[in-house]
Write an enzyme that holds these catalytic residues in place. Structure first.
Site, PDB file in Angstrom:
ATOM      1  N   ASP A   1      -1.003  -3.726  -1.384  1.00 10.54           N
ATOM      2  CA  ASP A   1      -2.030  -3.913  -0.348  1.00 10.54           C
ATOM      3  C   ASP A   1      -2.901  -5.169  -0.445  1.00 10.54           C
ATOM      4  O   ASP A   1      -2.827  -6.081   0.365  1.00 10.54           O
ATOM      5  CB  ASP A   1      -2.912  -2.652  -0.255  1.00 10.54           C
ATOM      6  CG  ASP A   1      -3.402  -2.121  -1.611  1.00 10.54           C
ATOM      7  OD1 ASP A   1      -3.136  -2.763  -2.635  1.00 10.54           O
ATOM      8  OD2 ASP A   1      -4.076  -1.066  -1.631  1.00 10.54           O
TER       9      ASP A   1
ATOM     10  N   THR B   1     -11.956  -6.930  -1.354  1.00 10.78           N
ATOM     11  CA  THR B   1     -11.242  -5.675  -1.126  1.00 10.78           C
ATOM     12  C   THR B   1     -12.101  -4.458  -1.472  1.00 10.78           C
ATOM     13  O   THR B   1     -11.844  -3.357  -1.005  1.00 10.78           O
ATOM     14  CB  THR B   1      -9.915  -5.643  -1.918  1.00 10.78           C
ATOM     15  OG1 THR B   1      -9.143  -4.544  -1.463  1.00 10.78           O
ATOM     16  CG2 THR B   1     -10.150  -5.531  -3.425  1.00 10.78           C
TER      17      THR B   1
ATOM     18  N   GLU C   1      -9.178  -3.270 -11.571  1.00 12.21           N
ATOM     19  CA  GLU C   1     -10.359  -2.492 -11.160  1.00 12.21           C
ATOM     20  C   GLU C   1     -11.643  -3.162 -11.640  1.00 12.21           C
ATOM     21  O   GLU C   1     -12.643  -3.183 -10.928  1.00 12.21           O
ATOM     22  CB  GLU C   1     -10.288  -1.053 -11.711  1.00 12.21           C
ATOM     23  CG  GLU C   1      -9.109  -0.225 -11.208  1.00 12.21           C
ATOM     24  CD  GLU C   1      -9.172   0.145  -9.733  1.00 12.21           C
ATOM     25  OE1 GLU C   1     -10.167  -0.183  -9.076  1.00 12.21           O
ATOM     26  OE2 GLU C   1      -8.204   0.755  -9.249  1.00 12.21           O
TER      27      GLU C   1
ATOM     28  N   GLU D   1      -3.571  11.672   0.702  1.00 13.24           N
ATOM     29  CA  GLU D   1      -3.115  10.511  -0.074  1.00 13.24           C
ATOM     30  C   GLU D   1      -1.751  10.014   0.383  1.00 13.24           C
ATOM     31  O   GLU D   1      -1.465   8.836   0.324  1.00 13.24           O
ATOM     32  CB  GLU D   1      -3.062  10.857  -1.568  1.00 13.24           C
ATOM     33  CG  GLU D   1      -4.386  10.698  -2.285  1.00 13.24           C
ATOM     34  CD  GLU D   1      -4.906   9.268  -2.337  1.00 13.24           C
ATOM     35  OE1 GLU D   1      -5.288   8.723  -1.282  1.00 13.24           O
ATOM     36  OE2 GLU D   1      -4.952   8.691  -3.431  1.00 13.24           O
TER      37      GLU D   1
ATOM     38  N   GLU E   1     -10.691   3.092   3.328  1.00 10.26           N
ATOM     39  CA  GLU E   1      -9.866   2.147   4.091  1.00 10.26           C
ATOM     40  C   GLU E   1      -9.873   2.405   5.592  1.00 10.26           C
ATOM     41  O   GLU E   1      -9.888   1.463   6.388  1.00 10.26           O
ATOM     42  CB  GLU E   1      -8.412   2.169   3.576  1.00 10.26           C
ATOM     43  CG  GLU E   1      -8.178   1.411   2.294  1.00 10.26           C
ATOM     44  CD  GLU E   1      -8.644   2.161   1.049  1.00 10.26           C
ATOM     45  OE1 GLU E   1      -9.087   3.322   1.188  1.00 10.26           O
ATOM     46  OE2 GLU E   1      -8.576   1.601  -0.050  1.00 10.26           O
TER      47      GLU E   1
HETATM   48  C1  DMJ Z   1     -10.783   0.293  -3.520  1.00  7.81           C
HETATM   49  O1  DMJ Z   1     -11.154   0.290  -4.852  1.00  7.81           O
HETATM   50  C2  DMJ Z   1     -10.277  -1.042  -3.108  1.00  7.81           C
HETATM   51  O2  DMJ Z   1     -10.398  -1.128  -1.734  1.00  7.81           O
HETATM   52  C3  DMJ Z   1      -8.866  -1.301  -3.531  1.00  7.81           C
HETATM   53  O3  DMJ Z   1      -8.336  -2.504  -3.023  1.00  7.81           O
HETATM   54  C4  DMJ Z   1      -7.933  -0.194  -3.172  1.00  7.81           C
HETATM   55  N1  DMJ Z   1      -8.614   0.918  -2.658  1.00  7.81           N
HETATM   56  C5  DMJ Z   1      -9.771   1.388  -3.313  1.00  7.81           C
HETATM   57  C6  DMJ Z   1     -10.391   2.525  -2.538  1.00  7.81           C
HETATM   58  O4  DMJ Z   1      -9.483   3.349  -1.953  1.00  7.81           O
END
Ligand code: DMJ
Length: 938
Positions: free
Chosen positions: A293, A491, A146, A387, A405
């Site tokens: 993912d 991401t 994160e 979720e 997303e």
């Molecule tokens: C984000 O912090 C990023 O996109 C991460 O890769 C996974 N998803 C969260 C938000 O849902």
């Protein structure tokens, strides 16, 4: 469009190009099809697009403004109690809190959004604040993943756009790479996490003390998720290339190399979690959502940004495996890495909604359209993507933390197809956010999409990603002050310039183990979305892909399960025994169990316990079948437990100054009026005397015709209900006597009867934890007359206000009517937990349910009641599908998802109009009182 983009996308199979050109091409291709769409969904006018763009700007201001005003410098805004979330000062939420490092997370995550939204002045201010206030050296344990995607990515995105602005010559003229220096400092702080033999990083690190020191309070973890270890290369390579310090890119490459080496060689899939010391897969299920993912995302994007063919080759190898095993259009279902023809789950998680966007980048648009459409159907049912949801589209985990997303995929699909349908999708997302998530102090996550209740949480990714993608969806080129095609999205939607591909590139080849092989041209197939392939002389082609899926959610077939069975039958092999088919009385089943090393123990209380000893299985394949059977059994029984639980209910405060905006999620009772079957009960509240309600009330005149408040404890809930009913109450709210209890930290509470017949209780009874109960008690102290609505889910405010009794009440007036429709939830109850927590607890459930535990030497164990097997609704679905029928059995879903009536703009407002500011002031007073109460408790 640049020349490179035009060339790359023009040819049916894009030719191999020098890597830097390919890098640019893949990104630029996304805009190539915007003019293709001529027929199908109605085109959206420029005015309408601008209007929606402006709405996004206003929403961003609301979210960001409230964060800055009420939460900054805290990491996140708590939009219900209108204050900052400071780690250690709030009850721990487990892993979710690992994103919070006391480094003003939301501000950093929002930096480049400000520039995309053309808020250059605000960006300049924000950068100054980051440089002035943010400390990266806090004694706090944070998630490496994160911190990388949100903070390092946020600083690098900010730096990328700061230097772009500086070069333009108007803004940021004073900027001297300060954000980059902070990024470098943070990069060095993260490096100790990589001190493992595998090169995979530890999942957590102490920003001040690193990993090893005793003060670090971390470094004992053995496992990490694949995405956690495989989502570093973009930020780390950018940091290396911006600064010339090669070490970051090298470390990130090494971690990726290791994951690649460890892929399951026959399926080419990766598991969800891996041991960072041994490299063994800890969780062998594999999908494209939670836990994996962005590992896939970063392989493809690393190729785009860095131009290294080995990343494309790896991505393509994995992608083939995903499309072979996991993709069952429109579904994406987890499988086992060793037995990829077998589904590992019967549900999907919301994180996989990014995948259609990635497929666009890959150039494989057909399945992207299909999955996106399926997700949109789910959203239309529940207003948001829960979720997790099952293959037959029932809610599995009801939360929705405003994840971006789906908006991301919508944006990329629009860029690739130019189909105005996706603009309409974006419009719906905006409407739902305003209608259901907007609260006076920001946007609140949904605690339960079925009841419309909120959680006191606004994650930083909502600002980093959601607003960026929504704004870009409606923006024309001239609406953005720079060329977005020159950047790649991380991401977390941070922007990194594509020119990094040619900067300091020599460092990338140093010390990396990635073998460089000549790729054949097939690796470049569809690297660009080729419009000739996608729309073969038919502009309605995309629509024709969506059309058959229009009713997929309403008329759902669990297709993934069919596939498993079909495959098994096709190969002539007997299909393995599935948990849902198991009958403890069937001798054939018992024989199969034995072969799988599973023994069955009849417990005294009538239940049967299943225990697996892998070594007692007839073969390793049988042992694996046994393991899968046990996992299914555990999932099944927890699903059944859930189904036996009543859903949460809502207490909505409708009187002044709340006007329906405050919704408290309440626990149901197993007796009394069932609010899911009857109209809501509305009334003023009154405290009963005695407050515990355990004897005949001494103040019947006060509770007569009202909703009685009673304290928990001293006698049975049913007894309390009878006492208040006898006094003439029309409903009851039991408030927890356990001071400080809150639905944020406790699971849903359900009031049981007294073991006797409770049919005599006719009034509805609901339970509130103490924190939520105090909101009502405080309101009584403050306003004396407090009216509430007891119901199964939050009611539309327009409908509440239409009530004749409310006609003379003061009403808020606002330009943004939809905003006033939303209901705030101070806190709410639900048995659902955060996705990450849920996954880990699910993992633990193997070992933690006392009733399912066997002696310590047992490998796996689960308990079920034989009677539960026959009442399992999934079984019915299965049978129906095997017979080739597809019936819609999901009446519950139908009920849950009934769309609420649209707001009525003609509501007749009362004469005594109280200005919105004054209402908010009242509201803030409540919040302050609430805050004080909480502080006292802490
Ligand atoms: C984000 O912090 C990023 O996109 C991460 O890769 C996974 N998803 C969260 C938000 O849902």
């Amino acid at each position: 469009m640049s020349e490179a983009g035009g060339r790359g996308c023009g040819s049916p199979v894009p030719q191999r190009a020098p890597w830097s050109l390919v890098a640019a091409t893949a990104a630029i291709c996304l805009v190539s099809a915007t003019s293709v769409w001529t027929v199908g969904a109605e085109p959206m006018s420029r005015e309408e697009k601008q209007k929606l763009g402006n709405q996004v700007l206003e929403m961003f201001d609301h979210a960001y403004g409230n964060y800055m005003e009420h939460a900054y410098p805290a990491d996140e805004l708590m939009p219900l109690t209108c204050r900052g979330r400071v780690r250690g000062q709030e009850p721990s939420r487990g892993d979710v809190d690992d994103a919070l490092g006391k480094f003003s997370l939301t501000l950093i995550d929002s930096l480049d959004t400000l520039v995309v939204l053309n808020k250059t002045k605000e960006f300049e201010d924000a950068v100054r604040k980051v440089l002035r206030d943010v400390n990266l050296d806090n004694d706090v344990v944070v998630s490496v993943f994160e911190t990388n995607i949100r903070v390092l990515g946020g600083l690098l995105g900010g730096h990328s756009l700061a230097i772009m602005l500086k070069e333009k010559g108007e803004y940021m003229q004073w900027y001297n790479d300060e954000l980059l220096q902070m990024a470098k400092q943070l990069g060095y702080k993260l490096l100790p996490a990589f001190n493992t033999t595998s090169g995979l990083p530890y999942p957590r690190i102490n920003l001040k003390f690193g990993i090893r020191k005793p003060e670090a309070r971390t470094g004992t973890e053995t496992d990490t998720c694949t995405a956690c270890a495989g989502t570093l290369i973009l930020e780390f390579a950018a940091l290396s290339r911006f600064t010339g310090a090669t070490i970051f890119e090298e470390y990130a490459r090494k971690a990726l190399d290791f994951l690649w080496e460890k892929r399951q060689r026959s399926s080419n899939l990766v598991g969800v979690t891996i041991n960072i010391h041994t490299g063994d897969w800890v969780r062998k299920d594999s999908g494209v959502g939670a836990g994996i993912d962005s590992y896939y995302e970063y392989l493809l994007k690393a190729y785009v940004l860095l131009g290294d063919d080995s990343f494309l080759e790896r991505f393509n190898t994995h992608y083939d495996a995903i499309m072979r095993y996991i993709s069952q259009p429109p579904l994406l279902l987890d499988v086992h890495i060793h037995k990829p023809m077998l589904n590992a789950r019967t549900w999907m998680d919301a994180l996989l909604a990014f995948f259609p966007g990635l497929q666009v980048l890959k150039g494989d648009i057909r399945p992207a359209i299909e999955t996106h459409e399926m997700l949109y159907q789910v959203i239309k049912k529940h207003n948001f993507l829960p979720e997790a949801f099952t293959t037959d589209f029932r809610v599995h985990w009801a939360q929705h933390p405003l994840r971006p997303e789906f908006a991301e995929s919508t944006y990329f699909l629009y860029k690739a197809t130019g189909d105005p349908y996706y603009l309409e999708v974006g419009k719906t997302l905006i409407e739902n956010l305003n209608k259901y998530a907007r609260v006076p102090c920001g946007f609140a996550a949904m605690k339960d999409v079925r009841t419309g209740s909120h959680e006191d949480r606004m994650d930083s990714f909502f600002l980093a990603e959601m607003f960026k993608y929504l704004y870009l969806l409606f923006a024309d080129k001239e609406d953005i002050i720079f060329d977005i095609e020159d950047y790649i999205f991380t991401t977390e939607a941070h922007l990194l310039p594509l020119w990094l591909s040619t900067t300091n590139q020599s460092i990338s080849k140093k010390n990396t183990t990635s073998e460089y092989t000549e790729l054949d041209d097939s690796n470049f197939d569809w690297t660009c979305p080729n419009t000739q392939i996608l729309f073969p002389n038919d502009p309605l082609y995309a629509q024709s892909i969506r059309e058959p899926l229009k009713n997929v959610v309403d008329k759902s077939c669990p297709r993934g399960i069919i596939r498993v069975r079909e495959e098994s039958f096709r190969s002539g092999a007997k299909p393995p025994l599935r948990a849902r088919d198991f009958m403890a009385t069937n001798p054939e089943h018992l024989e199969i169990l034995k072969k799988m090393g599973v023994s069955l123990i009849h417990l005294k209380d009538g239940r049967v316990q299943l225990v697996q000893h892998a070594i007692q299985a007839a073969s390793s394949i049988d042992a694996e079948d046994g393991l899968r059977f046990m996992q299914e059994m555990i999932e099944l029984s927890s699903q059944q437990q859930k189904e036996q639980q009543l859903p949460p209910r809502a207490v909505q405060i409708v009187s002044h100054p709340f006007f329906g905006r405050v919704v408290l999620t309440a626990g149901p009772a197993q007796f009394g009026l069932d609010l899911s079957k009857h109209k809501e009960t509305r009334g003023f509240v009154a405290s009963s005397k005695p407050y515990n309600g355990c004897s005949e009330l001494t103040n019947p005149e006060a509770v007569m015709g009202k909703i009685a408040l009673i304290q928990r404890g001293q006698c049975m809930f049913a007894e309390k209900a009878r006492n208040i009913q006898n006094a003439g109450a029309i409903g009851g709210i039991v408030i927890d006597d356990n001071e400080g209890s809150s639905s944020d930290t406790a699971p849903l509470f359900q009031m049981a009867g007294d073991g006797k017949d409770t049919d005599d209780i006719k009034i509805p009874m609901l339970f509130l934890f103490s924190k939520e109960g105090s909101i009502i008690l405080d309101a009584i102290r403050e306003y004396e007359e407090v009216e509430v609505l007891l119901s199964d889910k939050a009611k539309d405010r327009a409908a509440i206000l239409k009530d004749p009794e409310m006609e003379n009440e003061e009403q808020p007036s606002s330009e943004n009517d939809s905003q006033n429709q939303s209901a705030e939830q101070i806190s709410s109850s639900s048995q659902e937990v955060d996705l990450v927590d849920q996954e880990s607890s699910e993992e633990n459930s193997l070992n933690s349910h006392p009733e399912s535990l066997s002696p310590a030497d047992m490998d796996n164990a689960a308990s079920i009641s034989p009677s539960e097997q026959t009442s399992n609704p999934t079984e019915n679905h299965e049978t129906a599908n095997l017979n080739g029928e597809c019936t819609d059995l999901d009446n519950q879903l139908q009920e849950q998802s009934e769309t609420e009536e649209d707001s009525n703009p003609n509501v007749s407002w009362g004469k005594k109009v109280q200005p919105i500011d004054s209402i908010l002031a009242d509201w803030n007073e409540d919040i302050e009182a609430f805050e004080m109460m909480e502080k006292d408790e802490l």
